[in-house]
Write an enzyme that holds these catalytic residues in place. Sequence first.
Site, PDB file in Angstrom:
ATOM      1  N   GLU A   1       0.813  -1.221   0.000  1.00 50.26           N
ATOM      2  CA  GLU A   1       0.000   0.000   0.000  1.00 50.26           C
ATOM      3  C   GLU A   1       0.850   1.276   0.000  1.00 50.26           C
ATOM      4  O   GLU A   1       0.317   2.358  -0.237  1.00 50.26           O
ATOM      5  CB  GLU A   1      -0.949  -0.019   1.200  1.00 50.26           C
ATOM      6  CG  GLU A   1      -1.977  -1.139   1.093  1.00 50.26           C
ATOM      7  CD  GLU A   1      -2.820  -1.341   2.339  1.00 50.26           C
ATOM      8  OE1 GLU A   1      -4.020  -1.591   2.211  1.00 50.26           O
ATOM      9  OE2 GLU A   1      -2.255  -1.270   3.458  1.00 50.26           O
TER      10      GLU A   1
ATOM     11  N   GLY B   1     -12.347  -4.283   1.844  1.00 49.90           N
ATOM     12  CA  GLY B   1     -13.384  -5.185   1.364  1.00 49.90           C
ATOM     13  C   GLY B   1     -14.583  -4.349   0.939  1.00 49.90           C
ATOM     14  O   GLY B   1     -15.022  -3.481   1.693  1.00 49.90           O
TER      15      GLY B   1
ATOM     16  N   ILE C   1     -12.810  -9.234   7.489  1.00 48.59           N
ATOM     17  CA  ILE C   1     -14.174  -9.710   7.255  1.00 48.59           C
ATOM     18  C   ILE C   1     -14.174 -10.667   6.053  1.00 48.59           C
ATOM     19  O   ILE C   1     -13.828 -10.276   4.938  1.00 48.59           O
ATOM     20  CB  ILE C   1     -15.139  -8.525   6.986  1.00 48.59           C
ATOM     21  CG1 ILE C   1     -15.057  -7.471   8.096  1.00 48.59           C
ATOM     22  CG2 ILE C   1     -16.568  -9.029   6.789  1.00 48.59           C
ATOM     23  CD1 ILE C   1     -15.536  -7.909   9.450  1.00 48.59           C
TER      24      ILE C   1
ATOM     25  N   MET D   1      -9.345  -2.025   8.360  1.00 46.00           N
ATOM     26  CA  MET D   1      -8.901  -2.266   9.725  1.00 46.00           C
ATOM     27  C   MET D   1      -8.136  -1.087  10.346  1.00 46.00           C
ATOM     28  O   MET D   1      -7.522  -1.263  11.403  1.00 46.00           O
ATOM     29  CB  MET D   1      -8.046  -3.549   9.765  1.00 46.00           C
ATOM     30  CG  MET D   1      -8.806  -4.759   9.249  1.00 46.00           C
ATOM     31  SD  MET D   1      -7.846  -6.284   9.194  1.00 46.00           S
ATOM     32  CE  MET D   1      -7.642  -6.641  10.932  1.00 46.00           C
ATOM     33  N   GLU D   2      -8.186   0.098   9.700  1.00 47.98           N
ATOM     34  CA  GLU D   2      -7.391   1.215  10.235  1.00 47.98           C
ATOM     35  C   GLU D   2      -8.051   2.593  10.186  1.00 47.98           C
ATOM     36  O   GLU D   2      -7.802   3.437  11.070  1.00 47.98           O
ATOM     37  CB  GLU D   2      -6.041   1.332   9.486  1.00 47.98           C
ATOM     38  CG  GLU D   2      -5.108   0.161   9.609  1.00 47.98           C
ATOM     39  CD  GLU D   2      -5.384  -0.945   8.582  1.00 47.98           C
ATOM     40  OE1 GLU D   2      -6.080  -0.657   7.588  1.00 47.98           O
ATOM     41  OE2 GLU D   2      -4.933  -2.091   8.778  1.00 47.98           O
TER      42      GLU D   2
ATOM     43  N   ASP E   1     -11.484  -7.232  -2.341  1.00 45.43           N
ATOM     44  CA  ASP E   1     -12.340  -8.414  -2.100  1.00 45.43           C
ATOM     45  C   ASP E   1     -13.706  -7.887  -1.677  1.00 45.43           C
ATOM     46  O   ASP E   1     -13.891  -6.675  -1.569  1.00 45.43           O
ATOM     47  CB  ASP E   1     -11.740  -9.298  -0.996  1.00 45.43           C
ATOM     48  CG  ASP E   1     -11.556  -8.534   0.298  1.00 45.43           C
ATOM     49  OD1 ASP E   1     -10.458  -8.015   0.521  1.00 45.43           O
ATOM     50  OD2 ASP E   1     -12.522  -8.412   1.079  1.00 45.43           O
TER      51      ASP E   1
HETATM   52  N1  ADE Z   1      -8.964  -5.070   3.905  1.00 45.41           N
HETATM   53  C1  ADE Z   1      -9.131  -5.602   2.671  1.00 45.41           C
HETATM   54  N2  ADE Z   1     -10.139  -6.496   2.678  1.00 45.41           N
HETATM   55  C2  ADE Z   1     -10.622  -6.529   3.946  1.00 45.41           C
HETATM   56  C3  ADE Z   1     -11.644  -7.259   4.580  1.00 45.41           C
HETATM   57  N3  ADE Z   1     -12.380  -8.133   3.913  1.00 45.41           N
HETATM   58  N4  ADE Z   1     -11.849  -7.055   5.905  1.00 45.41           N
HETATM   59  C4  ADE Z   1     -11.099  -6.165   6.578  1.00 45.41           C
HETATM   60  N5  ADE Z   1     -10.109  -5.455   6.027  1.00 45.41           N
HETATM   61  C5  ADE Z   1      -9.860  -5.623   4.714  1.00 45.41           C
END
Ligand code: ADE
Length: 236
Positions: free
Chosen positions: A11, A77, A153, A173-174, A197
């Site tokens: 990233e 995600g 997730i 997550m941040e 995703d």
């Molecule tokens: N970053 C990229 N995909 C993610 C997901 N599915 N859950 C949490 N953080 C992510």
Amino acid sequence: MIGIIGAMEVEVEQLLEHMQQTGSKTMSGICFHEGIMAGVECVVAQCGIGKVAAAVCTQTMIFLYQPQAVLFEGVAGGIGKDVHIGDLVVATSLVQHDMDTSALGDPVGYISALKEIFLPVPEKTVNLLADCAEAVYQGHVCKGVIATGDQFIADNAKMHQLAEDFGAVACEMEGGSMAQVCCMAGVNYAVLRSISDNGDDGAAVDFPTFAEESAHKNTALLLAALPKLAKQMENV
Ligand code: ADE
């Protein structure tokens, strides 16, 4: 100065290639790369995955550099049928989906330090980033709530719950942690994510397949956005 943070190496690696580095400082085990990108004075750091890593990095960056704004960029995600792998999402607000004092009567996501659930990004900053994204990736840009938590997730039910509970269009997550630190310090912030995703049952397979390609999509758009963002921040 503008601060840019990403969690993983994929990233930040391309951004660093576009930065004329003038120096660096290491604190709390994080290297802060100083330099000029697209003519703008910047500091770039890789914080590591998760809310604590993002909070430590953001607070340290603010302490060391007093940036006018901190931008978090990376992958996420996508949530919902309209957000596809490879799309870009600009956060209109951030929520910490795993902040839960509901047993005490608070709504899920309530951040008592700020008395808020959703931490908003100013509309003109959202529009600036979304317009730059649209110029590069027409028709693949979405604005909306991004949900943050210390959880990858990969579950259809959980992903649908984030949409239902918070109206989230992406999960990561941040971002919400960075936003809380910035709110507490009175610093501007924004979050830009490309979709790797869909946070669903297939996410654990899609993420390693698409993370690098998606992460690199942010580079072109950030290079275009930085001069405009710097100008906007001068007038805040
Ligand atoms: N970053 C990229 N995909 C993610 C997901 N599915 N859950 C949490 N953080 C992510």
